[in-house]
Design an enzyme around this catalytic site. Structure first.
Site, short mmCIF file in Angstrom:
data_model
loop_
_atom_site.label_atom_id
_atom_site.label_comp_id
_atom_site.label_asym_id
_atom_site.label_seq_id
_atom_site.Cartn_x
_atom_site.Cartn_y
_atom_site.Cartn_z
N GLU A 176 0.83 -1.22 0.00
CA GLU A 176 0.00 0.00 0.00
C GLU A 176 0.86 1.26 0.00
O GLU A 176 0.36 2.36 -0.20
CB GLU A 176 -0.97 -0.01 1.19
CG GLU A 176 -0.34 -0.04 2.57
CD GLU A 176 0.02 -1.46 3.06
OE1 GLU A 176 0.41 -2.31 2.22
OE2 GLU A 176 -0.06 -1.68 4.27
N ARG A 177 2.19 1.10 0.22
CA ARG A 177 3.07 2.27 0.22
C ARG A 177 3.52 2.63 -1.19
O ARG A 177 3.88 3.76 -1.48
CB ARG A 177 4.29 2.02 1.09
CG ARG A 177 3.92 1.81 2.54
CD ARG A 177 5.14 1.46 3.33
NE ARG A 177 4.79 0.75 4.55
CZ ARG A 177 5.58 -0.10 5.16
NH1 ARG A 177 6.78 -0.35 4.68
NH2 ARG A 177 5.20 -0.70 6.25
N CYS A 281 16.33 -6.92 0.40
CA CYS A 281 16.42 -8.15 1.20
C CYS A 281 17.74 -8.85 0.93
O CYS A 281 18.13 -9.75 1.67
CB CYS A 281 15.27 -9.08 0.86
SG CYS A 281 15.38 -9.72 -0.80
N GLU A 384 16.96 -7.01 11.55
CA GLU A 384 17.13 -6.54 10.17
C GLU A 384 16.88 -5.03 10.21
O GLU A 384 15.74 -4.59 10.44
CB GLU A 384 16.11 -7.22 9.24
CG GLU A 384 16.26 -6.78 7.79
CD GLU A 384 15.16 -7.32 6.87
OE1 GLU A 384 14.02 -7.49 7.33
OE2 GLU A 384 15.47 -7.56 5.69
P1 NAD Z 1 5.78 -6.14 5.20
O1 NAD Z 1 5.86 -7.52 5.75
O2 NAD Z 1 5.46 -5.03 6.14
O3 NAD Z 1 4.63 -6.07 4.05
C1 NAD Z 1 4.60 -6.97 2.98
C2 NAD Z 1 3.14 -7.15 2.53
O4 NAD Z 1 2.38 -7.69 3.61
C3 NAD Z 1 2.48 -5.84 2.13
O5 NAD Z 1 1.69 -6.06 0.98
C4 NAD Z 1 1.61 -5.49 3.35
O6 NAD Z 1 0.44 -4.79 3.01
C5 NAD Z 1 1.28 -6.85 3.92
N1 NAD Z 1 1.12 -6.82 5.38
C6 NAD Z 1 1.79 -6.03 6.25
N2 NAD Z 1 1.40 -6.28 7.52
C7 NAD Z 1 0.48 -7.26 7.45
C8 NAD Z 1 -0.28 -7.97 8.43
N3 NAD Z 1 -0.16 -7.71 9.73
N4 NAD Z 1 -1.13 -8.94 8.01
C9 NAD Z 1 -1.25 -9.21 6.70
N5 NAD Z 1 -0.56 -8.57 5.72
C10 NAD Z 1 0.30 -7.61 6.09
O7 NAD Z 1 7.14 -5.87 4.40
P2 NAD Z 1 7.65 -4.51 3.75
O8 NAD Z 1 8.03 -3.58 4.84
O9 NAD Z 1 6.70 -4.04 2.72
O10 NAD Z 1 8.97 -5.03 2.99
C11 NAD Z 1 10.22 -5.13 3.60
C12 NAD Z 1 10.51 -6.55 4.05
O11 NAD Z 1 10.40 -7.45 2.96
C13 NAD Z 1 11.93 -6.73 4.58
O12 NAD Z 1 11.89 -7.55 5.72
C14 NAD Z 1 12.66 -7.42 3.43
O13 NAD Z 1 13.78 -8.18 3.81
C15 NAD Z 1 11.56 -8.29 2.91
N6 NAD Z 1 11.82 -8.72 1.54
C16 NAD Z 1 12.12 -10.04 1.32
C17 NAD Z 1 12.39 -10.48 0.04
C18 NAD Z 1 12.72 -11.93 -0.23
O14 NAD Z 1 12.60 -12.35 -1.37
N7 NAD Z 1 13.09 -12.70 0.78
C19 NAD Z 1 12.37 -9.58 -1.03
C20 NAD Z 1 12.06 -8.24 -0.77
C21 NAD Z 1 11.77 -7.82 0.52
#
Ligand code: NAD
Length: 499
Positions: A176-177, A281, A384
């Site tokens: 959503e960001r 990541c 992290e």
């Molecule tokens: P996030 O977990 O906050 O959000 C990811 C998604 O989950 C978003 O679409 C968000 O709307 C949803 N979400 C958030 N909170 C939720 C909840 N309580 N219940 C259900 N859905 C929810 O992650 P972010 O801040 O957007 O991204 C950064 C993170 O993603 C870092 O930890 C990074 O390491 C990780 N990442 C991992 C990979 C990989 O392939 N391993 C790749 C890119 C990013």
């Protein structure tokens, strides 16, 4: 103020829930748009329409589906500048970095142009008297992709392209960001010939994610984001009988051996530690020099390089190495973690906490920070940080450095810098991490391979993109066929071998 939309049945449509969240310009700190947060009713209707569209899409032959991918790839190339600008505007990364974001997604689309060869299945001639066996790969139905903020183009493309090329319909729930890039990609996919309803982009928050996890029509969930949410989504999806692959956070280490080219290692640490403000990541957030002399020399080489980093808005063009972090809360969290590192006894060699940029005082900028003498019990090591902060953990031996990585909770990426082939080979063989670089700092595999971490960096089976994606987005059906000419075989009551 701009009001963003959903993308349903081939059109941008207004949200009807009445709920919205703000989309910031991270460089100025201003709200630049509001994005609708879908209701369960909107989601359910979008899933029903997707299920209807999927039947005809799955029946479309694979090479026709591949042609849509070819056109889509061409359109992404054509719109590269526009897409990169959309990424930078909401995420804050520099334009060259945003182009990389689009490009690494495009490469997965390119592999999907060859989807028919991945979907051919298996065949055995004469597996028994008059018996042939064949296994086919069939689409799952409607699947969901839930993606993070940090790669607004690449990760949605990693989800949508293989799922759709395999004959599925997809419900994509982007961050959503940074929602605008996914909405635009969906428009381009429709322009490329994708039938309406096969890709639905549903913006929303936890409510819509839970709706996806509990919806019986959704067959599989591909998630990328932070570890706690990955673990939660994996558990709930699996309980509801869905196929799930959930990729989480990371803490990536780079070992620097005494025989490494230290200039090259320092350059690599700058790119991998501070690029995209550390919001990758696969960022290297821990440098692990082996031997005190290696550590001293490495810090000496890092300091001028870190001090020379230019931080600013993407609109400043080549004058900028990296941009702001995603939110004010993220900046505050990073600064708090840096303070905890100081309090717990690490040496803060370069302090980025008080960074301020003239004209952008309200932007979410963090100056680069460099820590030395970090130990594994400190918060800055365990968490992290997801910001422009590089920690140095000094070790005496290669075994000690390897053990540090082996006992870390995360296992996404890692690297070693060395001139010694035996050490490099030993490292690649023994380390319990999913993606390994040898004199290569960010080993994101090419799209013909697959991407995935180990330990708490991934939950579920199979990796993202590459050959694994074609397995994840299809199910296997195996047929055993017998034709009777020339075969003399009476009734058999036993469960017997075919020979
Ligand atoms: P996030 O977990 O906050 O959000 C990811 C998604 O989950 C978003 O679409 C968000 O709307 C949803 N979400 C958030 N909170 C939720 C909840 N309580 N219940 C259900 N859905 C929810 O992650 P972010 O801040 O957007 O991204 C950064 C993170 O993603 C870092 O930890 C990074 O390491 C990780 N990442 C991992 C990979 C990989 O392939 N391993 C790749 C890119 C990013």
């Amino acid at each position: 103020m701009q009001e963003l939309t959903q993308y349903i049945n081939g059109e941008m449509v207004k949200g009807t829930s009445g709920r919205f969240t703000d989309v910031y310009n991270p460089a100025t700190g201003e709200v630049q748009a509001k994005v609708p947060l879908a209701s369960i009713e909107e989601l359910t209707k979008a899933i029903e329409d997707a299920a209807e569209a999927q039947v005809a899409w799955a029946a479309t032959n694979p090479q026709r589906r591949a042609r849509v991918m070819m056109k889509f790839g061409a359109l992404i190339n054509e719109h590269m500048e526009e897409l990169a600008e959309l990424v930078s505007k909401e995420h804050g990364k520099t334009i060259p970095d945003a182009k990389g974001d689009v490009q690494r997604g495009l490469e997965v689309v390119e592999v999907c142009m060859g989807a028919p060869s991945m979907l051919k299945g298996e065949y055995m001639d004469n597996g028994g008297p008059g018996i042939d066996l064949y296994a086919m790969r069939q689409a799952l139905g409607v699947v969901a992709g839930i993606t993070p903020f940090n790669f607004p183009a690449m990760i949605p493309l990693w989800k949508m392209a293989p799922a759709i090329a395999c004959g599925n319909a997809m419900i994509l729930k982007p961050s959503e960001r940074c929602p605008s890039t996914s909405l635009r990609l969906a428009e381009l996919l429709t322009e490329a010939g994708l039938p309406k309803g096969v890709l639905q982009v549903i913006n929303g928050d936890k409510e819509v994610v839970d709706g996806i996890l509990d919806n019986e029509t959704i067959q599989a969930v591909g998630f990328v984001g932070s570890t706690p949410i990955a673990q939660y989504i994996y558990g709930r999806a699996a309980t509801n009988g869905k196929r799930a692959q959930c990729f989480g956070g990371a803490k990536n280490h780079m070992i620097i051996m005494p025989d490494a080219d230290l200039d090259k290692a320092a350059d690599a640490l700058i790119g991998a530690g501070y690029g995209a403000a550390g919001e990758r990541c696969m960022a290297i957030s821990v440098a692990v020099p082996v031997g005190q002399e290696t550590a001293d020399k490495l810090i000496e080489k890092l300091v001028p390089r870190v001090e020379a980093l230019k931080v600013g808005p993407y609109t400043a063009g080549d004058d900028v190495d990296y941009g702001p972090v995603i939110t004010a809360a993220s900046k505050e969290r990073i600064n708090k973690l840096i303070t905890s590192g100081v309090e717990q006894g690490a040496d803060l060699v370069i302090d980025g906490r008080d960074f301020s940029l003239q004209g952008y005082e309200n932007g979410f900028f963090c100056g680069p920070s460099l820590f030395d003498n970090v130990t594994p019990d400190m918060e800055i090591y365990k968490e992290e940080i997801f910001g422009p902060v590089l920690s140095t953990v000094r070790t005496e031996t290669y075994e000690e450095a390897l053990d540090l990585i082996m006992t870390n909770n995360y296992g996404n990426g890692t690297a070693i810098y060395t001139a010694d082939g035996d050490t490099a080979r030993d490292f690649a063989h023994r380390v319990n991490v999913g993606m390994v670089g040898i004199n290569f700092p960010i080993p994101v595999p090419l799209s013909y391979f697959s991407f995935g971490g180990w330990k708490k960096s991934a939950f579920g089976d199979l990796n993202q993109y590459g050959p694994d994606a074609f397995k994840f987005y299809t199910k296997t059906k195996t047929v055993t066929a017998r034709w009777f000419s020339g075969i003399k075989d009476g009734a058999a009551l036993n469960f017997k071998a075919m020979d």
